[in-house]
Design an enzyme around this catalytic site. Structure first.
Site, PDB file in Angstrom:
ATOM      1  CB  CYS A 161       4.081 -10.928   3.438  1.00 31.45           C
ATOM      2  SG  CYS A 161       2.972 -11.251   2.404  1.00 31.45           S
TER       3      CYS A 161
ATOM      4  CG  HIS B 127      -1.519   6.884   6.038  1.00 35.02           C
ATOM      5  ND1 HIS B 127      -2.325   7.208   6.515  1.00 35.02           N
ATOM      6  CD2 HIS B 127      -1.471   7.333   5.064  1.00 35.02           C
ATOM      7  CE1 HIS B 127      -3.051   6.677   5.076  1.00 35.02           C
ATOM      8  NE2 HIS B 127      -2.068   7.350   4.108  1.00 35.02           N
TER       9      HIS B 127
ATOM     10  CD  GLU C  25      -2.106  -8.840   5.452  1.00 35.04           C
ATOM     11  OE1 GLU C  25      -1.271  -8.796   6.959  1.00 35.04           O
ATOM     12  OE2 GLU C  25      -1.597  -9.177   4.781  1.00 35.04           O
TER      13      GLU C  25
END
Length: 120
Positions: free
Chosen positions: A22, A66, A107
């Site tokens: 990550c 986005h 998530e």
């Protein structure tokens, strides 16, 4: 009573202070669950779902969807996103008969954070 709205947004992030996969740029379809606690008003509602939706969409979802979350938070972990969302919504989602109760940031389908305004 608890009034609940769910939202989804797509965003990219990386975790510079984490050592693992990550730490590299990647994306998620996040699920955001927002809850307010209160009692019904004279119209029989804790909070009008339309007002609830527009508040969260305008102040949170439209800011994150986005986007690269690192442009908003230096370490955009689910925990830090939850605190950021709470801080954005605490005042706007407090009314005469209701208050912000809980924010959930998912998530993935199986991994999320629940935040109720506790100090960190």
């Amino acid at each position: 009573m608890i009034c609940i709205k769910e939202f989804e947004f797509d965003a990219a992030h990386y975790l510079p202070n984490y050592h693992g996969k990550c730490e590299h740029l990647h994306g998620h379809t996040y699920k955001l669950v927002v809850k307010v606690e209160g009692h019904p008003d004279q119209e029989g509602m804790v909070l009008d779902f339309v007002q609830f939706k527009h508040t969260v969409k305008d102040l949170v979802v439209d800011q994150l969807d986005h986007h690269c979350l690192n442009d908003i938070l230096p370490q955009p972990s689910a925990e830090n996103i939850a605190v950021w969302v709470w801080n954005k919504l605490k005042e706007p989602l407090t009314g005469a008969n209701y208050t912000l109760y809980e924010v959930q940031v998912w998530e993935t389908r199986t991994s999320g954070i629940v935040y109720r305004g506790e100090s960190c």
